[in-house]
Design an enzyme around this catalytic site. Structure first.
Site, short mmCIF file in Angstrom:
data_model
loop_
_atom_site.label_atom_id
_atom_site.label_comp_id
_atom_site.label_asym_id
_atom_site.label_seq_id
_atom_site.Cartn_x
_atom_site.Cartn_y
_atom_site.Cartn_z
N HIS A 498 0.54 -1.18 0.29
CA HIS A 498 -0.02 -0.41 0.16
C HIS A 498 0.77 1.09 0.12
CE1 HIS A 498 -3.72 2.42 1.99
NE2 HIS A 498 -2.58 3.28 1.68
N GLU A 499 1.70 0.95 1.48
CA GLU A 499 2.73 2.67 0.67
C GLU A 499 3.21 2.86 -0.44
OE1 GLU A 499 1.80 4.38 3.21
OE2 GLU A 499 0.30 3.13 4.46
N HIS A 502 1.62 4.75 -2.68
CA HIS A 502 1.53 6.06 -3.04
C HIS A 502 2.95 6.38 -3.25
CE1 HIS A 502 -2.26 7.10 -0.52
NE2 HIS A 502 -1.67 5.89 0.46
ZN LIG Z 1 -2.59 5.34 2.13
#
Ligand SMILES: [Zn+2]
Length: 705
Positions: A498-499, A502
């Protein structure tokens, strides 16, 4: 897969600001590494030379410089043009936008009491700077002149968008208020900034202070060896060798609640967690929460909005509180019904194993884990040897390579701010430099809880060339325990991907203007959440999920069981998350009025949705850092994760249809990441998918339909 606790830290938009009569840099500044050109490779911050005492003088010098630059733009005798006003504003504040991200990142991930004190001093100065820019009448007049003439200017689309966004941000920043209103507006912003910082510092205190110290081996019953080893390590680190210590950090409390047979100890640790900053002591956040809600409502009303949520959501895809509540309501009843079924199963298990007690919050994770093992023979701890941290990270890099041709190489030669931080260079398939990527994965006392992606430098265009970003992922993952390397849980695997999603969003951005910012809050989780889907695809697992000792690839049967168990516990996960969303929305749709009683308000909000009594909202008000912490970036925006999930599930369907690494689909998705804040996100999404997103893939994934 799971709802992340991650906050995506938005860097202080380097928007020009204005004050007069500031001190010039003093001679002492010549020794300040923050004020000298950085000669490090790729211009990364010279972490080895930066000391805490360098920050405040550098921030003050940056503020003074930006004030001069802005004042020069505002006082320019030439009539306003795009170049002498908007472009000039883009280039103002260069020094501050170099220094500020270093400080705010250190304050989040590696803070000390000294840095916290500096932050308390610097934050009001930065807030005042932002207000002074937005409330500068001469500067606003120039922007407004251009905006009024926007039709005849015939600007290219990206420049027209910058003009539009800047104009809006002046208006939203109070530019149209009367002088008396402006004064009150400034006061409110100043108070909110200080309250957010106080909230965050209090939370860090209460999170770090509690220790569950176990002295008798019998009290460890049920805990897997790795969790026992982690407890022994934590005890040693706390000077309590021979005992076991469990804390309120995620890698400590959640496994303890999942496995510890001792119910009283489970209650003790959960109680410490849920009463954080709610104990009537100097670290209590109840009044801070209520004051923030009241001040936000008052500020919204000054600007002509019905509530803070109306003010915030205008800039989001959702646009109005009604549309947010509509999505939450659509999901609430099916999720609640599913959670009640899960509770019934657990109560039956309690009875079957001879227990007499009624299911409580401290039992939930424990009995769910046992049911999961019975039903799917899926033991979280048995998975961890396949999820060695380094391998999982390599897996995320592999996906970026297959999708976008990126390569990621370690750069141990680059300076870092902590020995556990690692540096990488990211390159395009043609070998050109895309950016620098740092990882900082384990908890420590000076780091805030949760996981986030941030940047030391954002992408933009300068003198016709792309300035490459310097991105960092900060997490709180299980650290190496005993003689094992760091082995992640399934949830932590999702968080890492997830990170990194980003990070990819930042690394691939071609947004030329800082003033345009990135995606709105309820779209920004799309690039991150979509990455979680690749993490559990067998084709990807086969690459990275190898047993840390034997090198054996994760068995297909185990992958099968992971897939089968994906919808397990979704009632609980969805309910605790949606409850926190409702709490956030309720606080921020308040009309202006006196400060609320925080406890009574929260109870009423949860009673309204009939939250099952054995489930707590994912965050209670006193430790809801996303919405009441420094900056309060997710206020009226915590729903963004599930709003984005509607989009990312629908987007991932495209890859399911065309192929996991289909190049045409990957190129089309990459276009969204490259464009970032330069176009309307729904327009970008429809260009990618060919239609508006459907909520169906999300409902199916969570088993809510
Ligand atoms: Zn997030």
């Amino acid at each position: 897969m799971f709802i992340r606790t991650s906050a995506f830290i938005l860097l202080m938009a380097a928007l020009p600001v204005v004050l007069v009569g500031q001190q010039q840099a003093t001679p002492a500044d010549e020794t300040n590494p923050l004020l000298k050109p950085w000669t490090t490779p790729f211009g990364v911050p010279p972490f080895g030379e930066i000391k805490a005492e360098h920050f405040l003088p550098a921030i003050k010098a940056g503020i003074a410089r930006q004030r001069e630059e802005i004042e020069a733009i505002a006082k320019n005798p030439q009539p306003p043009t795009f170049a002498n006003t908007l472009e000039a504003m883009e280039h103002a504040g260069e020094l501050l936008s170099t220094v500020s991200p270093v400080f705010s990142n250190m304050q989040s991930s590696n803070t000390t009491e000294q840095l916290q004190a500096i932050n308390r001093e610097a934050a009001p100065l930065l807030t005042a700077l932002r207000d002074d820019i937005r409330l500068n009448p001469a500067l606003f007049a120039r922007v407004k002149t251009l905006w009024d003439a926007r039709e005849s200017l015939k600007l290219p689309p990206v420049q027209a968008r910058l003009l539009d966004e800047q104009y809006k941000s002046f208006v939203r920043g109070g530019a149209n208020l009367s002088p008396a209103q402006k004064e009150r507006f400034r006061q409110i912003n100043g108070e909110l900034s200080s309250l957010g910082i106080k909230f965050g510092d209090n939370l860090l205190h209460d999170t770090n202070t509690f220790k569950l110290v176990i002295e008798r081996e019998a009290d460890l019953k049920g805990l897997p060896p790795s969790v026992v080893a982690a407890g022994a390590d934590a005890a040693r680190a706390a000077g309590l060798a021979g005992k076991w210590v469990y804390t309120l950090q995620a890698p400590s409390i959640w496994p303890f609640l999942q496995y510890a047979d001792n119910r009283d100890l489970r209650k003790q640790i959960l109680d410490a967690y849920t009463t954080r900053n709610d104990r009537g002591d100097p670290y209590d956040n109840k009044a801070i929460v209520a004051q923030q809600a009241a001040l936000r409502a008052e500020r919204a009303q000054l600007l002509g909005y019905a509530s803070h949520a109306d003010f915030v959501l205008e800039e989001h895809m959702a646009k109005t509180p009604a549309r947010v509540y509509a999505l939450l309501n659509q999901l609430w009843e099916p999720a609640r019904a599913m959670a009640i079924r899960e509770a019934t199963d657990q109560q039956a298990l309690i009875k079957a194993s001879g227990g007499l007690h009624t299911l409580e919050a401290a039992d939930w994770r424990y009995y769910q884990e046992r049911i999961k093992q019975q039903r799917f023979a899926l033991d979280e701890q048995a998975l961890r040897p396949y999820f060695k941290l380094d391998n999982v990270r390599q897996g995320a890099f592999y996906v970026a390579n297959r999708l976008y041709g990126l390569t990621v190489t370690p750069r141990p030669d680059l300076p870092t701010y902590h020995p556990e931080v690692q540096a990488f260079e990211v390159k395009e398939s043609d070998g050109s430099h895309a950016g620098i990527f740092y990882t900082d994965y384990h908890p420590r006392p000076g780091k805030r809880v949760g996981a986030w992606s941030s940047a030391f430098r954002s992408t933009r265009m300068k003198d016709g060339r792309r300035v490459a970003p310097i991105v960092v992922n900060v997490c709180n993952f299980s650290r190496p325990a005993g003689d094992e390397p760091a082995l992640l849980t399934l949830e932590e695997v999702g968080t890492l991907f997830h990170e990194f999603g980003h990070a990819l969003n930042s690394l691939l951005s071609k947004n030329p203007y800082r003033g345009l910012g990135g995606f709105p809050r309820d779209f920004v989780e799309v690039p991150s959440q979509i990455m979680e889907n690749w993490a559990l695809e067998p084709e990807v697992l086969n690459v990275y999920a190898r047993h840390y000792r034997t090198g054996e690839v994760i068995p297909a049967a185990l992958v099968e069981r992971i897939k089968k168990a994906e919808q397990f516990d979704q009632g609980f996960i969805t309910v605790e998350y949606l409850a926190a969303c409702v709490l956030d929305m309720d606080w921020h749709t308040l009309p202006t009025g006196p400060a609320q009683d925080t406890t009574a308000f929260e109870n009423a909000s949860m009673a309204k949705i009939r939250l099952p009594r054995d489930i707590l909202p994912r965050y209670r008000s006193t430790y809801f850092n996303h919405i009441f912490g420094p900056g309060g970036g997710y206020s009226s925006g915590y729903y963004a994760y599930i709003w984005s999930e509607v989009l990312d599930q629908d987007a991932f369907e495209a890859f399911r249809e065309k192929g996991l690494f289909d190049q045409a689909t990957a190129r089309a998705f990459r276009t969204i990441l490259e464009k970032g804040g330069t176009e309307d996100p729904m327009a970008l999404y429809k260009a990618f998918r060919g239609h508006e997103p459907s909520v169906e893939p999300l409902l199916r994934k969570r088993g809510l339909k």
